[in-house]
Design a protein around this motif. Structure first.
Motif, PDB file in Angstrom:
ATOM      1  N   LEU A 398       0.828  -1.207   0.000  1.00 57.78           N
ATOM      2  CA  LEU A 398       0.000   0.000   0.000  1.00 57.78           C
ATOM      3  C   LEU A 398       0.865   1.260   0.000  1.00 57.78           C
ATOM      4  N   TYR A 399       1.986   1.234   0.721  1.00 53.01           N
ATOM      5  CA  TYR A 399       2.924   2.367   0.672  1.00 53.01           C
ATOM      6  C   TYR A 399       3.470   2.544  -0.749  1.00 53.01           C
ATOM      7  N   PHE A 400       3.751   1.435  -1.391  1.00 58.14           N
ATOM      8  CA  PHE A 400       4.230   1.465  -2.781  1.00 58.14           C
ATOM      9  C   PHE A 400       3.204   2.138  -3.699  1.00 58.14           C
ATOM     10  N   LEU A 401       1.930   1.767  -3.557  1.00 61.00           N
ATOM     11  CA  LEU A 401       0.882   2.374  -4.384  1.00 61.00           C
ATOM     12  C   LEU A 401       0.738   3.860  -4.082  1.00 61.00           C
ATOM     13  N   SER A 402       0.905   4.253  -2.828  1.00 63.51           N
ATOM     14  CA  SER A 402       0.832   5.667  -2.472  1.00 63.51           C
ATOM     15  C   SER A 402       1.909   6.474  -3.184  1.00 63.51           C
ATOM     16  N   MET A 403       3.114   5.938  -3.267  1.00 63.73           N
ATOM     17  CA  MET A 403       4.192   6.623  -3.977  1.00 63.73           C
ATOM     18  C   MET A 403       3.902   6.731  -5.466  1.00 63.73           C
ATOM     19  N   VAL A 404       3.267   5.702  -6.011  1.00 61.97           N
ATOM     20  CA  VAL A 404       2.915   5.725  -7.432  1.00 61.97           C
ATOM     21  C   VAL A 404       1.904   6.827  -7.723  1.00 61.97           C
ATOM     22  N   MET A 405       0.916   6.996  -6.840  1.00 63.16           N
ATOM     23  CA  MET A 405      -0.065   8.060  -7.036  1.00 63.16           C
ATOM     24  C   MET A 405       0.570   9.443  -6.895  1.00 63.16           C
ATOM     25  N   LEU A 406       1.576   9.576  -6.051  1.00 57.52           N
ATOM     26  CA  LEU A 406       2.308  10.843  -5.969  1.00 57.52           C
ATOM     27  C   LEU A 406       3.015  11.155  -7.286  1.00 57.52           C
ATOM     28  N   LEU A 407       3.520  10.123  -7.954  1.00 57.03           N
ATOM     29  CA  LEU A 407       4.115  10.310  -9.274  1.00 57.03           C
ATOM     30  C   LEU A 407       3.076  10.859 -10.241  1.00 57.03           C
ATOM     31  N   GLY A 408       1.843  10.325 -10.191  1.00 62.88           N
ATOM     32  CA  GLY A 408       0.779  10.841 -11.039  1.00 62.88           C
ATOM     33  C   GLY A 408       0.487  12.304 -10.765  1.00 62.88           C
TER      34      GLY A 408
END
Length: 434
Positions: A398-408
């Motif tokens: 879930l932390y990984f997905l949060s970082m991905v959304m920050l990239l977006g």
């Protein structure tokens, strides 16, 4: 004098409910594997990493066959091509009930992705043939309601079907695949009968209405400077397509990564399969709320990028909180925020490609954006599975997905500057030169 709102409402009533039904069946098909995993892993011998790999293979098949599928749709027409997709994906889903090991699981997931390839981007392209740009946010919001509605249905339905374990010698997860694959096959005939190929093929539009619609789509072509390549495959080399695909990647990675692991996460709260199914449906109620509110706001304010930036930020915050918080109620609240953001983001994003491309170029461009974006459907489940296997918990994923959304979120400004502002300047120059 054409009454625009009445005509848009007529087209919507004729097309969108049936398309919502078809995509609802498709989304249930692809999502139920998350519930089947609760028990099929022990029966078939699939661990967390193997499940993540196999679940993600769906999107590799999707990626490889999506552009050819959308171009064939443009050639053969929507109703025949959609009917073909329904029959093949339904039959393969039923076949999933009879896999006997990890390799069989991998093969069937890949084939399911190849079979379904082209349906979602095909509908997106189909909508560009019926609606002017200014109406597409709301209409896409209605269509994408299929996704959270499917998840609302999938949870309780899957929980109930898993309870059929032992009937006629079949496991509950086998009944699950059989029961969700059959409706797709049965809907192929109504699709051939009810779905028109385009505005020129229907009797419920008058000649004046057809002419008005054609004029509005032509006006969009001029206003937004839409590209129509002589060879539609040239759209695949267009830098705008590749940038939009990168911009969409965080959304698909998060939606599918979360969706395919959500039953496992909810199951950790405690409770039976049926309880897990019902609780897993709760975040998708907020996804529906977002789709009813946010795309309308985006259309009304004629603002795409501001809305997308806010939604990426909300998604990142919700994913972080769902991992950081330990109380199940608070985790569930954070997941509700994530669902609100992700599904709304999908609807608003898909108004963008139609601003830049038209005709067969739109078919190819939309397919490539979706196919590259859907690599997130491979990376999300596989990445979470691998992180869970390495760390022993889902929080790392879930932390990984949060970082991905920050990239977006960071990409929002880049996409606006390089695409929208540049296109508006080009259109303004073209207008002054005429």
């Amino acid at each position: 004098m054409i009454q625009e709102q009445r005509l848009v409402r007529l087209i919507t009533l004729k097309l969108i409910p049936f398309l919502v039904l078809l995509y609802l069946v498709a989304y249930v098909d692809r999502s139920a594997v998350g519930f089947a995993k609760l028990h099929m892993g022990a029966d078939v011998g699939i661990g967390d990493a193997a499940y993540g790999f196999g679940a993600g293979l769906f999107f590799i098949g999707y990626f490889l066959f999506e552009v050819p599928s959308n171009l064939l749709l443009d050639r053969f027409g929507a109703r025949r091509w959609f009917a073909r997709i329904l029959v093949t994906w339904g039959a393969i889903t039923v076949g999933m009930a009879f896999v006997s090991g990890p390799n069989g699981f991998y093969v069937m997931r890949f084939l399911l992705g190849a079979a379904e390839a082209g349906f979602f981007p095909g509908v997106l392209y189909y909508i560009t043939q019926w609606y002017p740009v200014r109406h597409r946010g709301k209409i896409l919001g209605f269509f994408i309601l299929s996704q959270p509605l499917a998840m609302l249905v999938t949870g309780p339905l899957s929980g109930a079907l898993l309870g059929l374990d032992g009937y006629f010698g079949l496991h509950g997860w086998q009944w699950l695949f059989i029961c969700i694959g059959t409706p797709a096959v049965l809907l192929a005939w109504p699709t051939l009968r009810l779905l028109p190929d385009g505005p020129d093929k229907v009797r419920w539009l008058s000649e004046a209405e057809r002419a008005w619609l054609k004029e509005q789509l032509q006006n969009d072509l001029c206003e937004f400077g839409q590209t129509r390549h002589g060879n539609p495959l040239h759209a695949l080399k267009d830098r705008r397509v590749l940038l939009l695909a990168l911009y969409y990647l965080p959304v698909t990675l998060s939606i599918y990564g979360l969706g395919l692991w959500l039953p496992t996460l909810i199951h950790q709260f405690g409770g039976s399969d049926l309880v897990t199914g019902f609780v897993s449906a709760v975040p998708y109620l907020f996804g529906i709320l977002g789709l009813l509110v946010v795309p309308r706001s985006s259309d009304r304010l004629n603002d795409r990028y501001g809305h997308l930036g806010v939604l990426y930020a909300l998604g990142a915050a919700g994913l972080f909180l769902s991992a950081w918080l330990s109380a199940p109620v608070l985790q569930l609240a954070a997941l509700c925020l994530v669902a609100f953001a992700l599904f709304s983001c999908t609807a608003v994003f898909w108004t963008l490609p139609g601003r830049f491309f038209s005709g067969a170029s739109a078919a190819a461009g939309i397919a490539l954006i979706n196919s590259i974006g859907n690599l997130g459907g491979y990376l999300g489940p596989f990445g979470i599975g691998a992180l869970k296997a390495y760390t022993g918990n889902l929080a790392s994923g879930l932390y990984f997905l949060s970082m991905v959304m920050l990239l977006g979120l960071m990409l929002t400004g880049v996409v606006y500057t390089r695409l929208e502002r540049r296109q508006r300047e080009g259109a303004a120059l073209a207008g002054t030169s005429r």
